[in-house]
Structure formats: C-alpha cells, structure tokens
Write a protein that holds these residues in place. Sequence first.
Motif, PDB file in Angstrom:
ATOM      1  N   GLU A  25       0.860  -1.274   0.066  1.00 28.31           N
ATOM      2  CA  GLU A  25      -0.105  -0.075   0.063  1.00 28.31           C
ATOM      3  C   GLU A  25       0.878   1.378   0.177  1.00 28.31           C
ATOM      4  O   GLU A  25       0.498   2.292  -0.755  1.00 28.31           O
ATOM      5  CB  GLU A  25      -0.847  -0.205   1.115  1.00 28.31           C
ATOM      6  CG  GLU A  25      -1.872   1.145   1.297  1.00 28.31           C
ATOM      7  CD  GLU A  25      -2.653   1.149   2.561  1.00 28.31           C
ATOM      8  OE1 GLU A  25      -3.479   2.332   2.818  1.00 28.31           O
ATOM      9  OE2 GLU A  25      -2.650   0.108   3.273  1.00 28.31           O
ATOM     10  N   LYS A  27       3.872   1.551  -1.365  1.00 27.12           N
ATOM     11  CA  LYS A  27       4.598   1.868  -2.526  1.00 27.12           C
ATOM     12  C   LYS A  27       3.441   2.292  -3.625  1.00 27.12           C
ATOM     13  O   LYS A  27       3.867   3.109  -4.519  1.00 27.12           O
ATOM     14  CB  LYS A  27       5.308   0.280  -3.034  1.00 27.12           C
ATOM     15  CG  LYS A  27       6.270  -0.147  -2.213  1.00 27.12           C
ATOM     16  CD  LYS A  27       6.687  -1.379  -2.735  1.00 27.12           C
ATOM     17  CE  LYS A  27       8.068  -1.783  -1.983  1.00 27.12           C
ATOM     18  NZ  LYS A  27       8.723  -3.403  -2.404  1.00 27.12           N
ATOM     19  N   GLU A  28       2.130   1.934  -3.341  1.00 28.29           N
ATOM     20  CA  GLU A  28       1.175   2.477  -4.276  1.00 28.29           C
ATOM     21  C   GLU A  28       1.099   3.894  -4.186  1.00 28.29           C
ATOM     22  O   GLU A  28       1.034   4.670  -5.017  1.00 28.29           O
ATOM     23  CB  GLU A  28       0.045   1.841  -4.029  1.00 28.29           C
ATOM     24  CG  GLU A  28      -0.029   0.128  -4.491  1.00 28.29           C
ATOM     25  CD  GLU A  28      -1.457  -0.502  -4.312  1.00 28.29           C
ATOM     26  OE1 GLU A  28      -2.138   0.017  -3.663  1.00 28.29           O
ATOM     27  OE2 GLU A  28      -1.398  -1.411  -4.800  1.00 28.29           O
ATOM     28  N   LEU A  30       3.218   6.227  -2.734  1.00 31.17           N
ATOM     29  CA  LEU A  30       4.620   6.640  -3.351  1.00 31.17           C
ATOM     30  C   LEU A  30       4.774   6.740  -4.931  1.00 31.17           C
ATOM     31  O   LEU A  30       5.029   7.937  -5.382  1.00 31.17           O
ATOM     32  CB  LEU A  30       5.796   5.750  -2.949  1.00 31.17           C
ATOM     33  CG  LEU A  30       6.000   5.867  -1.594  1.00 31.17           C
ATOM     34  CD1 LEU A  30       7.198   4.808  -1.005  1.00 31.17           C
ATOM     35  CD2 LEU A  30       6.531   7.242  -0.913  1.00 31.17           C
ATOM     36  N   SER A  31       4.164   5.802  -5.576  1.00 33.03           N
ATOM     37  CA  SER A  31       4.080   5.787  -7.128  1.00 33.03           C
ATOM     38  C   SER A  31       3.054   6.743  -7.525  1.00 33.03           C
ATOM     39  O   SER A  31       3.112   7.453  -8.639  1.00 33.03           O
ATOM     40  CB  SER A  31       3.626   4.481  -7.529  1.00 33.03           C
ATOM     41  OG  SER A  31       2.233   4.368  -7.436  1.00 33.03           O
ATOM     42  N   LYS A  32       1.924   7.446  -6.749  1.00 35.12           N
ATOM     43  CA  LYS A  32       1.087   8.526  -7.104  1.00 35.12           C
ATOM     44  C   LYS A  32       1.494   9.826  -6.653  1.00 35.12           C
ATOM     45  O   LYS A  32       0.615  10.835  -7.316  1.00 35.12           O
ATOM     46  CB  LYS A  32      -0.150   8.029  -6.668  1.00 35.12           C
ATOM     47  CG  LYS A  32      -0.774   6.639  -7.202  1.00 35.12           C
ATOM     48  CD  LYS A  32      -2.039   6.309  -6.177  1.00 35.12           C
ATOM     49  CE  LYS A  32      -2.473   4.811  -6.919  1.00 35.12           C
ATOM     50  NZ  LYS A  32      -3.855   4.500  -6.230  1.00 35.12           N
ATOM     51  N   SER A  33       2.632  10.023  -6.044  1.00 40.74           N
ATOM     52  CA  SER A  33       2.693  11.335  -5.329  1.00 40.74           C
ATOM     53  C   SER A  33       4.247  11.531  -5.308  1.00 40.74           C
ATOM     54  O   SER A  33       4.991  10.910  -4.482  1.00 40.74           O
ATOM     55  CB  SER A  33       2.032  11.355  -4.048  1.00 40.74           C
ATOM     56  OG  SER A  33       2.689  13.068  -3.364  1.00 40.74           O
ATOM     57  N   ALA A  34       4.557  12.655  -5.859  1.00 40.90           N
ATOM     58  CA  ALA A  34       6.069  13.012  -6.046  1.00 40.90           C
ATOM     59  C   ALA A  34       6.447  13.647  -4.763  1.00 40.90           C
ATOM     60  O   ALA A  34       7.431  13.549  -4.334  1.00 40.90           O
ATOM     61  CB  ALA A  34       6.364  14.097  -7.119  1.00 40.90           C
ATOM     62  N   HIS A  36       5.056  12.756  -1.819  1.00 42.74           N
ATOM     63  CA  HIS A  36       5.210  11.750  -0.965  1.00 42.74           C
ATOM     64  C   HIS A  36       6.711  10.849  -1.188  1.00 42.74           C
ATOM     65  O   HIS A  36       7.511  10.815   0.024  1.00 42.74           O
ATOM     66  CB  HIS A  36       4.203  10.720  -0.922  1.00 42.74           C
ATOM     67  CG  HIS A  36       2.890  11.110  -0.459  1.00 42.74           C
ATOM     68  ND1 HIS A  36       1.802  10.616  -0.648  1.00 42.74           N
ATOM     69  CD2 HIS A  36       2.718  12.122   0.277  1.00 42.74           C
ATOM     70  CE1 HIS A  36       0.636  11.194   0.017  1.00 42.74           C
ATOM     71  NE2 HIS A  36       1.183  12.096   0.775  1.00 42.74           N
ATOM     72  N   ARG A  37       7.024  11.017  -2.499  1.00 43.08           N
ATOM     73  CA  ARG A  37       8.455  10.367  -2.619  1.00 43.08           C
ATOM     74  C   ARG A  37       9.423  11.153  -2.201  1.00 43.08           C
ATOM     75  O   ARG A  37      10.332  10.661  -1.444  1.00 43.08           O
ATOM     76  CB  ARG A  37       8.305  10.215  -3.972  1.00 43.08           C
ATOM     77  CG  ARG A  37       7.709   8.937  -4.815  1.00 43.08           C
ATOM     78  CD  ARG A  37       7.973   8.515  -5.934  1.00 43.08           C
ATOM     79  NE  ARG A  37       7.879   9.715  -7.025  1.00 43.08           N
ATOM     80  CZ  ARG A  37       6.912   9.880  -7.650  1.00 43.08           C
ATOM     81  NH1 ARG A  37       5.815   9.360  -7.547  1.00 43.08           N
ATOM     82  NH2 ARG A  37       6.822  10.974  -8.702  1.00 43.08           N
ATOM     83  N   TYR A  40       9.460  10.655   1.762  1.00 43.47           N
ATOM     84  CA  TYR A  40      10.084   9.340   2.106  1.00 43.47           C
ATOM     85  C   TYR A  40      11.750   9.322   1.731  1.00 43.47           C
ATOM     86  O   TYR A  40      12.221   8.507   2.658  1.00 43.47           O
ATOM     87  CB  TYR A  40       9.183   8.290   1.003  1.00 43.47           C
ATOM     88  CG  TYR A  40       9.949   7.061   1.022  1.00 43.47           C
ATOM     89  CD1 TYR A  40       9.256   6.352   2.221  1.00 43.47           C
ATOM     90  CD2 TYR A  40      10.924   6.458   0.291  1.00 43.47           C
ATOM     91  CE1 TYR A  40       9.814   4.720   2.501  1.00 43.47           C
ATOM     92  CE2 TYR A  40      11.220   5.098   0.575  1.00 43.47           C
ATOM     93  CZ  TYR A  40      10.729   4.377   1.545  1.00 43.47           C
ATOM     94  OH  TYR A  40      11.142   2.966   1.881  1.00 43.47           O
ATOM     95  N   GLU A  41      12.265   9.738   0.795  1.00 36.66           N
ATOM     96  CA  GLU A  41      13.534   9.730   0.623  1.00 36.66           C
ATOM     97  C   GLU A  41      14.469  10.497   1.639  1.00 36.66           C
ATOM     98  O   GLU A  41      15.188  10.108   1.896  1.00 36.66           O
ATOM     99  CB  GLU A  41      13.731  10.259  -0.909  1.00 36.66           C
ATOM    100  CG  GLU A  41      13.301   9.220  -1.923  1.00 36.66           C
ATOM    101  CD  GLU A  41      13.512  10.006  -3.410  1.00 36.66           C
ATOM    102  OE1 GLU A  41      14.008  11.190  -3.294  1.00 36.66           O
ATOM    103  OE2 GLU A  41      12.970   9.317  -4.397  1.00 36.66           O
TER     104      GLU A  41
END
Length: 346
Positions: A25, A27-28, A30-34, A36-37, A40-41
């Motif tokens: 969930e 990862k999903e 993260l894939s949809k929001s820059a 959030h990425r 996270y990083e």
Amino acid sequence: MTDQRFTELLGKRLAGEISPKELIELKELLSKSAEHRSEYENLTGYFNDEKPTTNNIDSVFEKIKQQIAVTEPKSIQNIEEPIKRNFVSWYRIAAVIAFCICSFAAYHFFIPDNSAGNNDIKEWKVLQTPSRDKSKIILEDGTEVNLNAKSQLKYPASFSGKTREVYLNGEAFFDVKKDPEHPFIIHTKHMRIKVLGTAFDVKAYEDDSFIETTLVRGLVQVTLNNKPAEKIILKPNHKFTLADKNSVNYTIVPLTYYNSKDSSSNSIMETSWLNDRLVFKNQTFISIARDAERKYGVEIRFNDEKKKDYTFTGKFEKESIDELLNALSYIENFSYKKEGNIIYIY
C-alpha cells in the motif's frame, strides 16, 4: 485521508513495524505522489544514515584517587581530563544539524492523536522506588520497565482501548513490546513520548531543571505540553534534552559512550544507572548532586551558590559518597561536612 494514511505507513516503515500488505500500500501511494516520494527519501535517508558516535572519557583520574586519603581502596577508572567550570556544556555542541533535520520531519510524521485509551482503564497501579533502590516490572502487555531511585510509575493493571498509556515522575528505562496497532505513550508533567516498539530512557524528576529522553533503538515522537503542535522525532542513539522545563527550546545530540572500545548499550553514559554507575561529563555540580542523592540516599545542600556551577567529568561505581566528594574536591576548591543524612557543600 491519503496524507494521513501515508504518514501512518511511513511511521511503521521507519520503525520496522510495517506488514507486507501495508508495504504494498505504501509503494502504491509513493508511485502516485512526487511529494510523498520526496518526503520518503528525505526521512529514510536520515534514519538510515547511522554513524557510530563514541566520546571517549578514558584517562587520568587514577592520579587523583592516589592523592586522596580514604579508608578503603578505590577503583575509579575511565575518566577524562577534568574540565573547568567555564567549559560550554558538552551536550549543546551537535544540536544544530539534528535540530534542523528533525524539525523538517516533525509535523507530518505521526498521525494525529485522537484516541481515548484512558477512558477504558478500570484499575490503575502505582510503583514507587525510594532512594538507593531500583525496581523492575513487566507490564501486562509484556513491556519491561526499569525504574530508577526516587521515581514513580502509574500504569493500568490491564491495557485497553487504542493506546497503552503510563505516567512517569522520575526516571525509567522502557523496553516496549511491539504492537503497531496500540502505540505506547509515556506522560510526564512537561511532555509525552509516543512509541511503537523501542528501548529508551526518560528522565523527568521534579527536582531537576531539565528533562531528557534517550533513544537506544526504535522510533519515538516527543511532544512538549507547552508546544503541542510540534511533533519531535528522535533518531536511534540520540538524546533529546529540554534544558529548561518552562521553555520550548531543546537540543538533540548523539549518545555518549564512556568506554571508547565498547559501543554497546552497556556503555551508554545516559543509561549507566542501570548498571549502578554514576557517570558524568562536563556536568554541573548541582546536577551531579541530584543524581548522587538518589544513588546514595542522602540530601546535599549548597551553602555557596557559586559552587553549584562547577563542572566535572567522572565515572563512579562502587565508591562511597565520601570517595566521590573527595575526588571532586581535588578538582575544584570546595569542602563538605556531614550531619546525619545531610551533606553541606561550602
């Protein structure tokens, strides 16, 4: 709702509490929001950047003890060169970088606290320890608590509701049983600490001017009662210090190891009381006196206020209170006298 779920999953990921289903969930999301990425990083990079910190305080105190007349042989060791009173407090040095990073991550990291766990508690218990004594208890959920001298822990006979909450006055070391669905919360008079599964120390004595939280492993969130909107994230092997209980100015610095060859938890200076050691580095006389009162079961009074600001570095384990004071008086100019259980410094 998506942002709240992301912060919840991110908190579990960094604490090592995330399930395989929740990881998918995350990862999903993260894939949809820059945005959030990016968050996270930044956070995972911060928490994974572990660099061993060892502050060596091995040195010359053996020379001091050889010149002090005592009735029994002493075993003082691993002490650094004495530091004079005008030395800047050691725990302030590394605060700026850690403060900036933690402040960046603080607000969005944990989900809002909207639980009412205490409403379901039917029976509270209180554990108290006098001077010169320590206690150990395993709570109903499996959490292990070591309670230092002159401390009090209020806890429920059985946890219920969405959270596990206890109340502390004094100092305790917590090894919290992992339960991501029921966060563990420690309340003190001036702050609260929220955790998932971790090992840490909380020092919040009423007669101390400061409060400390020392994190050995895991992840904790500190919230000051005077500034509830700010959520402060503490990194493993770091210490949070609120030097003045009435302020909101705090520092976050790495833990100190009093043995440079041992970076295990047994060598952490901030939790040395667990091994019946009194260890301090560039610490004020008044602060050392408070710890000594708890360790030796005495009361220490200062007839000369200026002497409270003397600073010392040392490690004591089996030494008596007289041996401690004699050693310190060799470093700084003071005398003391004992009247029953009271010691006067002048």
